[in-house]
Structure formats: structure tokens, C-alpha cells
Scaffold this active site. Structure first.
Site, PDB file in Angstrom:
ATOM      1  N   GLU A 269      -8.994   3.159 -11.403  1.00 31.50           N
ATOM      2  CA  GLU A 269     -10.288   2.762 -12.504  1.00 31.50           C
ATOM      3  C   GLU A 269     -10.017   3.399 -13.949  1.00 31.50           C
ATOM      4  OE1 GLU A 269     -14.063   5.264 -11.714  1.00 31.50           O
ATOM      5  OE2 GLU A 269     -14.316   3.428 -10.415  1.00 31.50           O
ATOM      6  N   HIS A 290       6.842   7.985   9.170  1.00 33.09           N
ATOM      7  CA  HIS A 290       6.784   7.397  10.288  1.00 33.09           C
ATOM      8  C   HIS A 290       5.604   6.227  10.039  1.00 33.09           C
ATOM      9  CE1 HIS A 290       8.979  10.174  12.857  1.00 33.09           C
ATOM     10  NE2 HIS A 290       8.576  11.071  11.717  1.00 33.09           N
ATOM     11  N   LYS A 401     -22.425  -3.696  -8.723  1.00 35.94           N
ATOM     12  CA  LYS A 401     -23.636  -2.979  -8.466  1.00 35.94           C
ATOM     13  C   LYS A 401     -25.168  -3.913  -8.901  1.00 35.94           C
ATOM     14  CE  LYS A 401     -21.780   1.473 -10.188  1.00 35.94           C
ATOM     15  NZ  LYS A 401     -21.705   2.422 -11.189  1.00 35.94           N
TER      16      LYS A 401
END
Lengths: 428, 428
Positions: A269, A290, A401
Site C-alpha cells: 500500500e 515444500h 470503495k
């Protein structure tokens, strides 16, 4: 933290940086250090984050939660209002801190069914007091408490800004409150009440976390060769310019897994703008050897791998076994195995020319973790200055938003109309 | 799964692929489909994974765990021996499945202190029976059970290959066992006992998971325009070639968070070789909109964002509130808010020209999840064939394993000596 960037030098890594380049970069680091110091002293927006170890009042935080002795703390927040608090309680080994940082109905319902609401402290965190996810969850939490016969106003602490719906609610119901500090973006607020309330509610020594932050503050020096935070930031920046567009952040401690998520927000951000920014990849040692190591070693040469570990651990011996092919494990400890894998992975990457940096802290305690958090923030701010981006804003989040709010009938927004215009190419 | 790649077309995304390119790519898809079908029919190494829905015997799995009615299942395994099992129990909403997939002593000790060992089923999984992390943890688990007065051999099920220390141990103590299927790499073994034992121990309908896999098998068609798995794989491959070197995999459901980790192993370990392979980035919607979205929208144009959601959810209404600025939330549900954020994020990325693909499943049940897992495996295999890499091996992991073993005194390995030669450049 200690930083070892030997495996990020040009002599070791395909994308590595030469000593001469670092010397030249160090002149810029010195100038930026002055800029950062001025910003801290003047409490400028964003830079004020690096003043938090001094500016945060631990006693006020402790006083806000003093009346509670919770079995569980439920933090209702999202992004920077949740990740820092999770990071600190996890690193300190606290059990019982839960977070509602999503609006997945199954998760919210499941967690509320599971928690002992009568002995849970609800910690609601939103600077503006209007964050949709946080307020929606908080409304659901209040209703669940009422159904359980628990008076929500007796078991809620609020961390918010100076005005807004949460501040008004707190005033109306005389709730204990903590401030979100001025001039501090959410992702930089871990060393404020935003990050410290849950730990304080469990009786952790939050002053030691702030002491660690203060030690980080004292460690800032005008040279990358003298300052671990700037060493890490400068090397990450240099490697990004050479093609390390990914930063895989790999703690070798389960208790630091939330820290990797916190780091991912900090890095993404703050630095992901103007077509720049390393993509942070959260991984965990030794588990992801792994899973991801094949790619890190033999995939694209576009990565910096950041390996992080504590020097000291509480350890567990591995019992002896009569099985010959496993006998080398007996007599060793799990911690020795983990450390061997850490060093093996580091060498394995170096042998393939893949750049990596080692970060080490003393142990998982308040001071070491507080200092680490501070130093990673300072490293991030340095990268932002070197890159010339606006480190402390997040403008690209706003579009979505507004679209979401429009879709929910919270007003007329052209962004919501764009959702309906989606190009569909479906295969069923 | 349904796939919608409208936002990955050249008309929408900077790195997008044109319709004409996809038409040409489809000719290769058809040829590769034939190759994959032959591999499945002949149970060739790796391709045999796509035969698992037929080859796995659910009744044998159920029989192996029939005598237990555990409060908790503790899977001791790592990588492909843990992630698939975690993915299935989480997606089905099962509580009580724990995993030791790391050798962090604090985590191992903490979990063993917390679990009710007398009513826990230990599920130890290692194909070779020699995986260092798994066997070390298992030795510690056995000792903890002995200390707690629990007979470990009465509460352990083993999933392993035809020979090796775990197979011998199971024979010696007459433990219930399940086979690791031949020709199936760990990361492709989710639709075998490796992925299904814990779900079966909790009484889940594992046949529905295999039915879902069979539906995935039936959905394979020789055209990307007719087959969701190949559509996703072909688009991911086309975008990788155009610069999408990162694949951010973002489920909008907390219960699918382990699936994102499973996907990250599948993608990284299968495709990360020969200097190729997208870096998988695990994220979670809507939470990571407050963490990663800034970067995805405004950072480098080097990403494919894969958005995944279930069509149907159990939902939770958001209570009404008198606060005017929040009144749009009241009357909506958490699920509606989450879906609005999904669509808003998708549109937000598209508006910035950032390529994204939508994957949807019907709901979080065995059939949908089994089918999704199968189709993502088929997509991965298609990408491997298109890229010309050895999809089913993981040679780059071996170097570090030998180094770690050498460091622990398990033999002489030149890789361990390389660890001592590390170039150090430390800043403290």
C-alpha cells in the site's frame, strides 16, 4: 534487527548490487535521512509514524482496558486497523485474540457462536468510524451480544479518530476510548493504541514494545552501512531497480506469520503506485520450502527473498528413534532442524544466484518485535523516498470503495455504473 | 467452476489477449487435450492425478478411520501432504482439524499442550516415510501422547507409500493405513487418501468430493472455449507470456483461504522452473482490498488477479442503525456487502487496465470443491504443457534438503559445505 545482505551483492546474485553502486546510493540515503528526521521532528503527515514510540502513552492504553480481564479479545477492524494488533499478540505468544477483518458471513457467525461473549472484550477500531466492513461487523457483534444477554456497552473499547460515528457512540455510552494518532496512516499505526490495545488487555508489557520502537528510532543513522533499517530498504530498492519486482518475505517462526501479512500491507500500500512497487509475497519457513522454494530457486529471476528469524527460541528435543534412516534426527531439536533449513534455503538460493537478505532479531519478545516493526517501517519510508512515490497515501483503494457503496444503495456513484458494464466472456 | 475471462481480453486489459490469439492458442489446447487424455488413460506419472476421482476408493478410506470418533484430527505432514487435507476440511466448514506442517518448536509444543490427546486422531502423511519435518514432529507427538498416558498406536492412522519407515512402523504396530497413490506428485494428491482422510474421520461425505472430481474429469473438452479448466489455464498462460508474471489468487470466502495456499503450491512447484512460472500470491477478499489492492491497481502491470467466489452463501443480515452515514448498511447482509466488494474490486481493476479473471463455484460443498480442485489441477497441467516445462517434478527443492541433512550430521553433502562459505555483509 540485524541485516545481512551478502547474498544480494552482485558477486553472489544475478540481480545483485555492486559495492560501488551501494556507495553511490548511500549519498542519497544520507540526504533522505535528513528529510525523514525533519519529518519526524515536525510530526509531518506519515513521518509522524516514526515518532510514535515517544508519542504513544502506554498508561492511557492500559487505563482504557484496566477494568476488563478478558478470556478473549475480539478486534473488529480491517487492514491497518487489525494487522498490527494481530502481529503483536501473535509475536508475543498470546492466545485468545480473534479478529473480524472480513465480511464473510460464515466466518462472522462461526466466530460469534464460538466465543464466550460474556468474558470477551470487543475492540472496535476505525479511524473514520465509517469503514463499511468494520461497522457492519460491529452491528452484527452488538446484536449477538444482546441475544446472549451481554450488555455490549460494558464490554467494548473503541479506538477511533476525534470525530465520526464511533466517537459519537463512545461518547453516548461512555465507552473507554483510545485515540488514533494524527498524521499516521493505518498501516503505520502499529506502535499506537491501534496495535497495542489487545496486547494491553491481556496484560502484556506494552512498554517493552514501545521501548523496542524507541531503540529503532535511535538506530536511524545517515548511512545504510550503519543503519539496519536503511540497509534493508536501500538493498530492496536497488534490487527492485535491477528487476526484483517481487519481495518474498519468509519468517522462520509461526508466531511471525501475521507479521508477514502486516509487512505485505506496509509494502504494497505504501510503494505500489505510479507503476512501481515490489509485490510482497507472504510465505512461511520451513513450511513453504515444500511449496514455493522450487519457484524461488528455478523460476523467474525477479525476486528478492527476505529470510527472517529469531536468534533464540524455546526449543523441543526430537526423541531418539531406532530407524536408521532417521537416526540423524534423534538428539537434535526442532529448533536446530528449523535453523538448518533456514541456512540451507539461504545457501540454496545463493547457489542459484537468487538474491536474498537475512534479517535476524534476538528473540520473540516485546522489545525485539517493537524494534523490528519500527525498522521495517523506516525501511519502507526510505524505499518510498528513493522511488519518489507518495508513501503515505492509498488513492487507488477509493475507486472500489465508491463502487461498492453505490452497489449497496449508499448513494449515486459513477463507479457503480461501471460494474454493470463489465465485459463478460464466460465458459461454463 | 465457471470462468469469466472478459477482463483479461486485449480490449480491457493492458496485458490482455486478443480473441484471434486465443483462437490460435486453442489449436494447441486441442492437441494437448489429447496428450492429457492419453496420460490419464495410461496412468502416466503425473497425469495419473487426473484419474484419481475414479481410482480412489472412498470406502477404504472410511474403513481406515471407522474405529475413531475424534474430537480433533492432527495431520502431521508438510507441503502436498498437508495442504490438500487442510483445504478440504476448511472448505467443508469442519472444526477440529489441526496441522503440524512446520518444525517450529513453539508451535509444535503449543498445539500438543492444547489438544485433547486422548480423543485426537493423529494422521501422519509422508509418501517416502522419511520426510525430516514430518518424522521429527511425529516423534515428538508420540512422546507427548506417551506422557499423557495415551497409547499412540491406538490413535494413529498412516498414509504412506508401499515401503519406507512409516510403512514398516504401521506393519509392526498393526496401524490402519491408506496408500499414497502411484504416479501422483504430492501437490496433485488432494483427491486421494492424502487429502481425504481427515474429512472422512469427521464423517464428511468424501464421496461427494470425488463426485465433484469426476464432474471435473467429464468437463475436459478439446477447446478452451468449451472447458472451464482449459479456459483458465490458457488465459493464464497467454497473460504470463504478455508479462503477467504474478498470479494473485483471491478467494472471497474465509473457508477457501487454505485453497489459496494449496493453489500457490500447485502453481509454484509445477510451473516454477526453467526461468518460467507465474509467482502465485495468496490473498483474501475482501480483507486484502485494505492491503494489496492499491498495488494491484496502481503498481506494476505484471499481474493476473484471479477472483474466486461461491454463488450461494449462508448469510447474516446487518442490523439497522440510526446513524445516518451508515444507514445504507442496515437491511443489507454481510454476504451482499462481500459480493458488492467483489464486483467493485473486479471493476476497479478493469478500469485501471489490470487483467483479472472471475472463477465461480456453486457453493461450499463437497461436489463444488472437489470439482474446483480437479479443474485447477487440469488448468495447471495445461499451462505446464503450453510452457514446455516438467510439470510433475520439483528438482530445485533437493539441493536444500541435502544441505539441511548435512548440517544436522545426517551424512556428508557438499551442499552443507556451501552453507559455511556464505558471503556475509552485516549491518547491526
Amino acid at each position: 534487527m540485524n541485516v545481512d545482505f551478502g547474498n544480494a551483492l552482485a558477486s553472489e546474485a544475478t540481480l545483485g548490487v555492486s559495492g560501488a553502486s551501494l556507495e553511490r546510493l548511500d549519498e542519497r540515503v544520507a540526504a533522505i535521512h535528513d528529510r525523514i528526521e525533519t519529518g519526524i521532528e515536525d510530526r509531518e503527515f506519515g513521518y509522524a509514524s516514526l515518532a510514535l514510540p515517544d508519542d504513544t502513552d502506554p498508561e492511557a492504553i492500559e487505563a482504557a482496558v484496566d477494568d476488563f480481564d478478558p478470556d478473549a479479545v475480539l478486534t473488529v477492524g480491517i487492514g491497518g486497523s487489525a494487522l498490527g494488533a494481530e502481529t503483536i499478540t501473535a509475536a508475543l505468544g498470546v492466545d485468545g485474540h480473534y479478529t473480524l477483518d472480513n465480511v464473510d458471513p460464515a466466518r462472522t457467525r462461526g466466530l460469534l457462536d464460538e466465543l464466550p461473549l460474556e468474558s470477551t472484550l470487543v475492540n472496535v477500531v476505525s479511524k473514520s468510524g465509517t469503514t463499511a466492513e468494520t461497522l457492519a461487523n460491529f452491528l452484527v457483534v452488538r446484536e449477538a451480544m444482546a441475544r446472549a444477554g451481554v450488555e455490549w456497552a460494558d464490554r467494548t473499547v473503541v479506538t477511533t479518530g476525534e470525530s465520526g460515528p464511533l466517537r459519537e457512540l463512545a461518547d453516548e455510552h461512555d465507552l473507554p476510548t483510545c485515540p488514533v494518532p494524527d498524521g499516521v496512516p493505518g498501516r503505520f499505526s502499529v506502535l499506537s493504541p491501534v496495535g497495542l490495545v489487545p496486547a494491553a488487555a491481556f496484560g502484556c508489557d506494552i512498554e517493552s514494545v514501545l521501548d523496542g520502537g524507541a531503540a529503532g528510532r535511535a538506530s536511524l543513522e545517515p548511512s545504510l552501512f550503519e543503519c539496519p533499517a536503511y540497509a534493508y530498504g536501500a538493498v530492496a530498492y536497488a534490487l527492485e531497480g535491477r528487476g526484483a519486482t517481487t519481495n518474498a518475505f519468509v519468517p522462520y517462526a509461526e508466531a511471525l506469520e501475521p507479521l508477514a501479512e502486516w509487512f505485505a500491507q506496509l509494502w504494497a500500500e505504501s510503494l505500489g503506485k505510479d507503476g512501481l512497487g515490489q509485490t510482497p509475497v507472504r510465505a512461511l519457513g520451513a513450511t513453504d520450502q515444500h511449496s514455493q522454494l522450487q519457484l524461488y530457486r528455478a523460476g523467474r529471476t525477479d525476486k528478492l527473498v527476505t529470510l527472517l528469524r529469531p536468534h533464540e527460541r524455546v526449543d523441543v528435543p526430537i526423541p531418539e528413534t531406532g530407524v536408521e534412516s532417521l537416526s540423524y534426527l534423534g538428539g537434535a531439536t526442532l529448533g536446530e532442524l528449523l535453523d538448518a533449513e533456514f541456512e540451507a534455503t539461504e545457501a540454496s538460493l545463493a547457489a542459484a544466484g537468487q538474491a536474498n537478505v537475512r534479517l535476524e532479531i534476538d528473540r520473540l519478545d516485546g522489545e525485539s518485535v517493537g524494534r523490528l516493526l519500527y525498522e521495517l517501517e523506516a525501511a519502507c519510508i526510505l524505499v518510498g523516498e528513493l522511488s519518489g512515490v507518495e508513501t503515505f497515501t492509498q488513492p487507488a483503494v477509493e475507486w472500489g470503495k465508491r463502487a461498492a457503496r453505490g452497489l449497496l444503495g449508499g448513494g449515486t456513484f459513477e463507479e457503480a455504473e461501471a460494474v454493470d458494464d463489465k465485459t463478460v466472456r464466460r465458459v461454463e
